[in-house]
Scaffold this active site. Structure first.
Site, PDB file in Angstrom:
ATOM      1  N   ASP A 118       0.856  -1.195   0.000  1.00 49.44           N
ATOM      2  CA  ASP A 118       0.000   0.000   0.000  1.00 49.44           C
ATOM      3  C   ASP A 118       0.893   1.246   0.000  1.00 49.44           C
ATOM      4  OD1 ASP A 118      -2.952   0.994   0.503  1.00 49.44           O
ATOM      5  OD2 ASP A 118      -1.619   2.211   1.753  1.00 49.44           O
ATOM      6  N   GLU A 120       2.236   5.054  -0.262  1.00 48.81           N
ATOM      7  CA  GLU A 120       1.789   6.425  -0.031  1.00 48.81           C
ATOM      8  C   GLU A 120       2.569   7.297  -1.000  1.00 48.81           C
ATOM      9  OE1 GLU A 120      -0.803   7.066   1.844  1.00 48.81           O
ATOM     10  OE2 GLU A 120      -0.833   4.979   2.515  1.00 48.81           O
ATOM     11  N   ALA A 121       1.928   8.372  -1.452  1.00 49.71           N
ATOM     12  CA  ALA A 121       2.526   9.200  -2.501  1.00 49.71           C
ATOM     13  C   ALA A 121       2.337  10.682  -2.202  1.00 49.71           C
ATOM     14  CB  ALA A 121       1.865   8.857  -3.845  1.00 49.71           C
ATOM     15  N   ASP A 218      -2.369   1.358  -6.624  1.00 47.01           N
ATOM     16  CA  ASP A 218      -1.009   1.132  -6.136  1.00 47.01           C
ATOM     17  C   ASP A 218      -0.078   0.727  -7.275  1.00 47.01           C
ATOM     18  OD1 ASP A 218      -0.992   1.338  -3.018  1.00 47.01           O
ATOM     19  OD2 ASP A 218      -2.906   0.488  -3.623  1.00 47.01           O
ATOM     20  N   HIS A 277      -3.774   6.002   6.429  1.00 48.31           N
ATOM     21  CA  HIS A 277      -2.877   6.624   5.441  1.00 48.31           C
ATOM     22  C   HIS A 277      -1.407   6.528   5.818  1.00 48.31           C
ATOM     23  CE1 HIS A 277      -6.395   7.929   3.304  1.00 48.31           C
ATOM     24  NE2 HIS A 277      -6.806   8.613   4.361  1.00 48.31           N
ATOM     25  N   ASP A 282      -1.885   0.823   6.895  1.00 48.75           N
ATOM     26  CA  ASP A 282      -2.894   0.468   5.878  1.00 48.75           C
ATOM     27  C   ASP A 282      -2.665  -0.976   5.415  1.00 48.75           C
ATOM     28  OD1 ASP A 282      -4.122   2.937   5.965  1.00 48.75           O
ATOM     29  OD2 ASP A 282      -3.401   3.632   4.019  1.00 48.75           O
TER      30      ASP A 282
END
Ligand code: AMP
Ligand code: MG
Length: 333
Positions: A118, A120-121, A218, A277, A282
């Protein structure tokens, strides 16, 4: 994400596309049918199917208290809404009754491990259409499909290069601070360490494994875009995956609006644990849902792949071909 959707014209992209086409051959938008594989053989003459139908009828007539009592008696999880309890019981009986048939009919082994990812960006509050999301957290959580436990995890932050400064919105959303990404390695370096971690576990060599994500972004958006930005060829091992939202919707027969992470957890009688998040938290919570589904008798199957830079549905087959062995990142030519 317009650049992501551009048709690739150079040689590298063409060869990547060939590989994607091979991986997604015979694709269609057919829905995933999450049934035990022995039913895919199409022979329903065995009296065991009549017994299953009778058991299903009995379960359908039970109220929630009766369903919970029956689950408790069978030492099954008693949490979840009525439909979840019904599905759990039905699958329990189905699994028990089909065991002897499956043993002979299906020699194809299920994945040994499922690896939840998962990302994060970077992001803005409104995420303008041409915004280039860059991966800032790379987490993985490994599920052993036999013990039905989380057995290991990986987490690294990543330094963004196009937009090195995180927006206040992004920091607030993900809890990832500027300091964490400033001190992190490049995506290329982190991907290399992620590959080493997977190799140490002998995934794709000794053990059969598959990636699992919450939605198609993702791999289909974050990883694809990041590889382009970093000049890396999209990794072969991440071309197919299990999108748990689709699996969940098909298995418990709920609408797509009920397949958000918090919603799936709540419908299974669980609460989110950790910080929403945070990629690792997550991933852990997604893994908890996956484990719950496996315990409920769902064979989580590959249902999406990358095709011409876009995520695409794949039809369910009886085969459990695992992801290929992970390889070090290769530069785009
Ligand atoms: P998630 O897995 O839901 O934590 O989201 C993955 C990434 O999607 C985040 O790191 C953000 O880049 C982006 N994202 C998620 N939710 C939002 C939001 N409400 N607004 C903007 N970007 C978001
Ligand atoms: Mg997340």
């Amino acid at each position: 994400m317009d650049s992501q959707k551009e048709s690739d014209k150079n040689k590298t992209a063409a060869s990547e596309k060939d590989q994607e086409d091979r991986c997604c051959s015979n694709t269609s938008n057919k829905n995933e049918a999450q049934e035990p594989s022995s039913q895919n053989h199409g022979d329903f003459s065995d009296p065991v199917y009549k017994e299953i139908a009778v058991a299903n009828g009995t379960i359908n007539r039970m109220n929630r208290d009766e369903l919970r009592a029956k689950c408790a008696e069978l030492k099954l999880d008693t949490r979840g809404v009525k439909d979840v309890l019904k599905k759990r019981l039905k699958n329990y009986y189905k699994k028990q009754k089909l065991m002897h048939l499956a043993a002979g009919a299906n020699g194809d082994q299920y994945f040994d491990f499922i690896c939840v990812v998962d990302f994060e960006a970077t992001c803005e509050e409104s995420n303008p259409p041409d915004y280039h999301h860059e991966i800032i957290e790379f987490p993985m959580v490994l599920i052993d499909t036999r013990s039905l436990e989380i057995v290991d995890s990986f987490q690294e932050y990543v330094k963004p290069e196009v937009n090195p400064q995180l927006s206040d919105f992004c920091v607030k959303l993900t809890g990832i601070t500027q300091k964490l990404v400033d001190e992190a390695g490049s995506f290329h370096a982190v991907l290399k360490r992620a590959v080493s971690w997977l190799q140490e576990k002998e995934l794709g060599t000794k053990y059969k494994y598959m990636f699992l994500t919450d939605g198609s972004w993702d791999m289909g958006k974050f990883l694809y875009t990041q590889c382009k930005l970093s000049g890396i060829r999209y990794p072969q091992f991440a071309r197919k995956w299990i999108n748990i939202r689709k699996s969940y919707g098909n298995f418990y027969k709920v609408a797509r609006t009920q397949t958000k992470l918090i919603c799936m957890l709540e419908n299974l009688g669980m609460q989110y644990e950790g910080r929403p998040h945070c990629g690792l938290d997550d991933s852990r919570n997604i893994a908890r849902i996956a484990i719950h589904m496996l315990k409920d008798g769902c064979q989580l199957r590959v249902n999406e792949c990358l095709h011409s830079g876009e995520p695409r549905s794949v039809p369910i087959s009886a085969s459990f071909e695992g992801a290929p062995a992970p390889q070090n990142p290769k530069n785009r030519d």
